[in-house]
Design a protein around this motif. Structure first.
Motif, PDB file in Angstrom:
ATOM      1  N   ILE A  93     -10.957 -15.322 -90.552  1.00 56.91           N
ATOM      2  CA  ILE A  93     -11.815 -16.506 -90.632  1.00 56.91           C
ATOM      3  C   ILE A  93     -12.014 -17.098 -89.247  1.00 56.91           C
ATOM      4  N   LYS A  94     -10.937 -17.167 -88.466  1.00 57.40           N
ATOM      5  CA  LYS A  94     -11.020 -17.758 -87.129  1.00 57.40           C
ATOM      6  C   LYS A  94     -11.959 -16.955 -86.230  1.00 57.40           C
ATOM      7  N   GLU A  95     -11.975 -15.625 -86.425  1.00 56.22           N
ATOM      8  CA  GLU A  95     -12.852 -14.775 -85.615  1.00 56.22           C
ATOM      9  C   GLU A  95     -14.328 -15.074 -85.868  1.00 56.22           C
ATOM     10  N   GLN A  96     -14.640 -15.629 -87.050  1.00 56.54           N
ATOM     11  CA  GLN A  96     -16.025 -15.943 -87.388  1.00 56.54           C
ATOM     12  C   GLN A  96     -16.454 -17.326 -86.894  1.00 56.54           C
ATOM     13  N   CYS A  97     -15.506 -18.112 -86.429  1.00 55.56           N
ATOM     14  CA  CYS A  97     -15.809 -19.484 -86.025  1.00 55.56           C
ATOM     15  C   CYS A  97     -16.405 -19.527 -84.621  1.00 55.56           C
ATOM     16  N   ASP A  98     -17.277 -20.496 -84.390  1.00 55.39           N
ATOM     17  CA  ASP A  98     -17.904 -20.661 -83.081  1.00 55.39           C
ATOM     18  C   ASP A  98     -16.953 -21.304 -82.083  1.00 55.39           C
ATOM     19  N   PHE A  99     -16.093 -22.177 -82.543  1.00 58.45           N
ATOM     20  CA  PHE A  99     -15.104 -22.788 -81.663  1.00 58.45           C
ATOM     21  C   PHE A  99     -13.929 -23.295 -82.495  1.00 58.45           C
ATOM     22  N   VAL A 100     -12.822 -23.546 -81.794  1.00 61.26           N
ATOM     23  CA  VAL A 100     -11.578 -23.994 -82.426  1.00 61.26           C
ATOM     24  C   VAL A 100     -11.191 -25.336 -81.826  1.00 61.26           C
ATOM     25  N   VAL A 101     -10.794 -26.273 -82.682  1.00 63.78           N
ATOM     26  CA  VAL A 101     -10.386 -27.598 -82.211  1.00 63.78           C
ATOM     27  C   VAL A 101      -8.929 -27.850 -82.568  1.00 63.78           C
ATOM     28  N   ARG A 102      -8.273 -28.605 -81.717  1.00 64.51           N
ATOM     29  CA  ARG A 102      -6.862 -28.917 -81.947  1.00 64.51           C
ATOM     30  C   ARG A 102      -6.646 -30.414 -81.919  1.00 64.51           C
ATOM     31  N   ILE A 103      -5.569 -30.843 -82.584  1.00 68.36           N
ATOM     32  CA  ILE A 103      -5.152 -32.237 -82.559  1.00 68.36           C
ATOM     33  C   ILE A 103      -3.908 -32.318 -81.677  1.00 68.36           C
TER      34      ILE A 103
END
Length: 289
Positions: A249-259
């Motif tokens: 799923i993460k590979e399909q995401c445009d970007f990753v956000v963190r808290i």
């Protein structure tokens, strides 16, 4: 002649042999009859339908079914038709010992079959996209990656309603379905936030990308969420309680956000993390108007 009237009266007062009191017997004591408490009829959980006829009618109608629970060995007669119809509709069928069904529906004559139904009808993905079009707003959708805790799901729905999310997506398998617990935890939000069940999450993400949505996943190896543009058409992916967002799923995401976190614990409850990100997206959308 001695007057004994007062002596007899005193004997009776002392419990002696007065009139109507035979030696060796006690006066009968009248007791008030107590009202008998009515025996409560067994109650079935509000998200379960029990019995072959009732389950068959649910399957024949348009009502959504989370899963079908069948007692081992119950495949004769009308059960064959029930199982075949459930398979035709793509409903998850699970087989258990009859004692498991007895525990789930105590005192209920379930006839070897229970259907778990959601408190509200599931929506379709297209319904959610249409809501955004009708409001003339860029779509804001939340995808829950195999979230299993009903309390987390209910809390996310509650925040989603407050933050203006157009709909929530949950997988059909390995995910918590809508239930009475979810409805109660959501404090009524389940009635206002459309929830759609999807099959293949990767295919769904690809479809939404074609619709113009950007896809953001919540994970610890991403960019600080407050430095990320969350305006515009957005699909926000929130991972499960233990595993987070899956690799595919993460590979399909445009970007990753963190808290960012500075304490000793390196993760947040899924509903808490989701709430922070949903409100950040809402804040940016309001500021961008």
């Amino acid at each position: 002649m001695k007057d004994t009237r007062f002596e007899k009266k005193n004997d009776v007062a002392r419990g002696g042999r007065g009139r109507g009191n035979v030696k060796g017997e006690q006066r009968p004591v009248k007791r008030l009859a107590r009202d008998k408490k009515p025996v409560d009829a067994p109650e079935l959980s509000e998200d379960l339908v029990a019995g072959r006829n009732a389950v068959m009618e649910v399957l024949k109608g348009n009502r959504s079914v989370n899963r079908l629970l069948v007692a081992n060995g119950s495949s004769e007669g009308s059960m064959r038709e029930i199982i075949a119809l459930a398979k035709e509709k793509g409903i998850n069928i699970q087989f258990y010992d009859r004692s498991k069904l007895d525990a789930m529906a105590p005192g209920i004559r379930h006839q070897g079959v229970l259907a778990q139904v959601p408190p509200v009808q599931y929506a379709e993905l297209e319904d959610i996209l249409q809501i955004a079009r009708d409001r003339n707003e860029p779509p804001f959708i939340v995808l829950l990656d195999e979230l299993e805790d009903p309390h987390n799901l209910g809390a996310i729905l509650r925040t989603a309603d407050a933050a203006g999310v157009h709909g929530v997506l949950i997988p059909k398998h390995r995910s918590c379905p809508l239930s009475a617990t979810v409805a109660k935890t959501s404090a009524g939000a389940v009635e206002h936030v459309p929830v759609a069940r999807i099959g293949n999450m990767v295919q769904t993400i690809k479809k939404l990308k074609k619709e113009g949505l950007w896809v953001a996943a919540a994970d610890m190896d991403g960019t600080d969420y407050y430095d990320t543009d969350l305006t515009g058409s957005l699909l926000l992916v929130i991972g499960s309680e233990g595993q987070g967002v899956g690799r595919l799923i993460k590979e399909q995401c445009d970007f990753v956000v963190r808290i960012p976190m500075v304490g000793k614990i390196n993760s947040l409850n899924a509903s808490v993390a989701g709430s922070i990100l949903m409100y950040e997206a809402m804040k940016q959308r309001i500021s961008n108007k």
